[in-house]
Design an enzyme around this catalytic site. Structure first.
Site, PDB file in Angstrom:
ATOM      1  N   SER A 151       3.767   8.978  -8.756  1.00 28.71           N
ATOM      2  CA  SER A 151       3.594  10.116  -9.682  1.00 28.71           C
ATOM      3  C   SER A 151       2.151  10.468  -9.723  1.00 28.71           C
ATOM      4  CB  SER A 151       4.117   9.431 -11.101  1.00 28.71           C
ATOM      5  OG  SER A 151       3.969  10.493 -12.190  1.00 28.71           O
ATOM      6  N   ASP A 379      14.265  15.020  -9.231  1.00 25.54           N
ATOM      7  CA  ASP A 379      12.922  14.373 -10.371  1.00 25.54           C
ATOM      8  C   ASP A 379      12.675  15.228 -11.264  1.00 25.54           C
ATOM      9  OD1 ASP A 379      10.742  13.273 -11.266  1.00 25.54           O
ATOM     10  OD2 ASP A 379      10.068  12.539  -9.517  1.00 25.54           O
ATOM     11  N   HIS A 408      12.702   9.465 -11.251  1.00 25.60           N
ATOM     12  CA  HIS A 408      11.244   9.466 -11.155  1.00 25.60           C
ATOM     13  C   HIS A 408      10.718   8.144 -10.633  1.00 25.60           C
ATOM     14  CE1 HIS A 408       7.154  11.144 -11.448  1.00 25.60           C
ATOM     15  NE2 HIS A 408       6.912  10.061 -12.214  1.00 25.60           N
TER      16      HIS A 408
END
Length: 441
Positions: A151, A379, A408
Site C-alpha cells: 500500500s 483492490d 488489498h
C-alpha cells in the site's frame, strides 16, 4: 536516534524503532530485507512475523528481516494531536449542512495537531522516512537494501529508489500507489469506483444467503438497505451499542470491511447489526463491529488513533491540498450519481486543507530501478490503475496482475502464479521476462 531534520544533521534527534529477525539460512544470506505495512502510519515492528505467517513459502530465511515503526508512530517518537475522534476519514454527508459539519471537524483535527506540535510535524514525511531507512542500512553495515512494501509502503519504496538509486536491491511492491498521484485528492478519489464494485459484490454474496442475513434476495435489495441506513443516519444517528453512527461514519464503517472479499461474512453481519439497531433493537454489536466503531469514533491513545494522526501528518506534510471547501463539495455532488455510497467519502475534505504547506517538494519518481509490482484488479483501496501508474513510472519494473479478486494485499491470496513470481525474485533475483496475469488458485 535519527536527525529530526536532515538539513541539520547535528541538531535535534528523534527515535526510530526497528526489529530484526536474523536469516535462518545464513549460508545463503542475501542481506537485509526491510518491510513497511502501509498507512502511512502503519506500525511495522512485528511485520516480519506477519509476513512469515501470511506467506510461509516465501524465502524469508535468506534475509535478516527488519521491521520498523516509521518516525511519528508507535515505539518511534510518536505524533500525538489529541484528536477528539479516532479517524479523519469520514463522508461529507447527505447535504450542504452536513458537509459544513465535516468541514468544521476536519479543521478542528488539523488545528489540534498544529497546536500540539513541538516542531516535529514538518519533518514527519516520506522523504525523511526514506532517509531513515538509508541510515538503518548504513548502521547495519549493508551496501544495499532489499524491501517488501504494501500500500503506502510501495510509495515509500519507490521514493527510496529515487533518492538512493545505487542502494537498492530486490524490491517487492504489493498493492501499489501511483507516485504521480500519491497524496493528491485524485489518489483517494480513485478508490470510489472499486469500492462501489466491491459493495456490489458484497450485495450479490449477501443476497445469495438471504436466509442467513435477511437483507434481501437481490443486489438491489441489499443496496437499498445500505442506502436506507445512510439516509436514516443522516436524519438521526443510529445507536449501535455505545456508539452513535451518522451518515458521516456509516460509509467509513463499510469501507473497513471491503478490503478483502474473505471478510464478506463480517461485512454482512455488520450491516445486519446496524439494520437491527436502526429498527430499535438494543443488541450489543459483535466484538468485530465494536472494534471498528471504537477505532473510528473513540479518542484514545492506542495504536489506532496514533496511526491516524501520524498518517495525516505524513500525507499533509508530503503534498499540499486544495484549500477551498467549495472545491470538495462540487466533487462530492458530482460523484453521487455513479458512487452513491462512497463518492461522498473519497471526495470529502480532509485536514490537509487546513495544513501548512510542505517544507519539501514531493519526490518526482521516474527511474529504471528493477522492482516487482503485484496488484489485484479488484483492490478497493489501491485501485488497479494505481499499480499500472507505478509500473509506468518505474520503467524497468514488472507488473504481476492478480485478476478478479477483491483484496488489498495481493500476496495474501493463495495463487501459485503470484507466489512463484515473488519467490523466484526474492530467492534468485530474477524478474519475470514479461508482465504476468495471475488468478487465485
Amino acid at each position: 536516534m535519527v536527525p529530526l531534520d536532515y538539513a541539520e544533521p547535528k541538531g535535534r534527534t528523534i527515535s526510530v524503532a526497528i526489529s530484526r529477525v536474523r536469516a535462518t539460512d545464513p549460508t545463503h544470506r542475501r542481506g537485509i530485507l526491510l518491510s513497511n505495512p502501509g498507512g502511512p502510519g502503519g506500525r511495522g515492528l512485528d511485520l516480519p512475523v506477519r509476513l512469515g505467517r501470511a506467506a510461509p513459502s516465501y524465502p524469508w530465511g535468506l534475509y535478516d528481516l527488519i521491521g520498523m515503526d516509521p518516525r511519528g508512530v508507535g515505539r518511534s517518537t510518536p505524533v500525538h494531536c489529541g484528536w477528539s475522534i479516532g479517524d479523519s476519514f469520514q463522508s461529507a454527508g447527505a447535504d450542504l449542512v452536513r458537509f459544513g459539519e465535516s468541514v468544521a471537524t476536519q479543521a478542528d483535527l488539523a488545528a489540534r495537531c498544529l497546536a500540539a506540535d513541538n516542531g516535529m510535524l514538518p519533518h514527519i514525511t516520506t522523504r525523511n522516512t526514506a532517509r531513515d531507512i538509508d541510515l538503518v542500512r548504513t548502521l547495519l553495515g549493508e551496501d544495499r537494501i532489499n524491501y517488501f512494501g504494501m500500500s503506502y509502503g510501495t510509495y515509500l519504496g519507490a521514493v527510496y529508489t529515487q533518492m538512493f538509486p545505487d542502494r537498492t536491491d530486490r524490491m517487492v511492491l504489493d498493492s501499489a500507489v501511483d507516485p504521480a498521484r500519491y497524496g493528491s485528492d485524485a489518489m483517494i478519489q480513485d478508490q470510489g469506483a472499486p469500492l462501489e464494485e466491491a459493495l456490489d459484490a458484497l450485495a450479490d454474496w449477501t443476497a445469495a444467503r438471504a436466509d442467513r442475513y435477511g437483507l434481501g434476495t437481490t443486489r438491489s435489495d441489499v443496496r437499498a438497505v445500505v442506502s436506507g441506513l445512510i439516509e436514516q443516519a443522516a436524519r438521526q444517528p443510529i445507536r449501535v451499542g455505545a456508539y452513535d453512527v451518522d451518515d458521516h461514519w456509516l460509509p467509513s464503517v463499510l469501507f473497513g470491511y471491503l478490503h478483502d472479499s474473505r471478510r464478506f461474512d463480517d461485512a454482512a453481519n455488520a450491516v445486519r447489526q446496524i439494520a437491527d439497531a436502526a429498527a430499535g433493537q438494543l443488541a450489543e454489536p459483535s466484538a468485530d463491529l465494536e472494534q471498528t466503531l471504537s477505532g473510528l469514533l473513540t479518542a484514545t491513545t492506542d495504536d489506532a488513533i496514533a496511526s491516524a494522526e501520524s498518517s495525516t501528518a505524513v500525507v499533509c506534510g508530503d503534498v499540499g491540498a486544495p484549500r477551498d471547501p467549495a472545491w470538495y463539495w462540487r466533487n462530492v455532488e458530482a460523484s453521487r450519481a455513479d458512487q452513491p455510497v462512497f463518492g461522498p467519502l473519497v471526495n470529502n475534505i480532509s485536514p490537509c486543507a487546513f495544513w501548512p504547506a510542505p517544507v519539501e517538494p514531493r519526490v518526482d519518481v521516474h527511474n529504471a530501478t528493477p522492482v516487482l509490482i503485484v496488484q489485484a484488479t479488484g483492490d478497493p483501496v489501491a485501485a488497479y490503475r494505481e499499480g499500472v501508474g507505478m509500473h509506468r513510472t518505474m520503467t524497468a519494473s514488472r507488473l504481476v496482475t492478480l485478476r478478479d479478486v477483491i483484496v488489498h494485499g495481493a500476496f495474501t491470496v493463495p495463487s501459485s502464479c503470484v507466489s512463484q513470481a515473488v519467490e523466484t525474485y526474492l530467492r534468485d533475483g530474477g524478474l519475470p521476462a514479461a508482465d504476468l496475469t495471475c488468478h487465485a488458485d
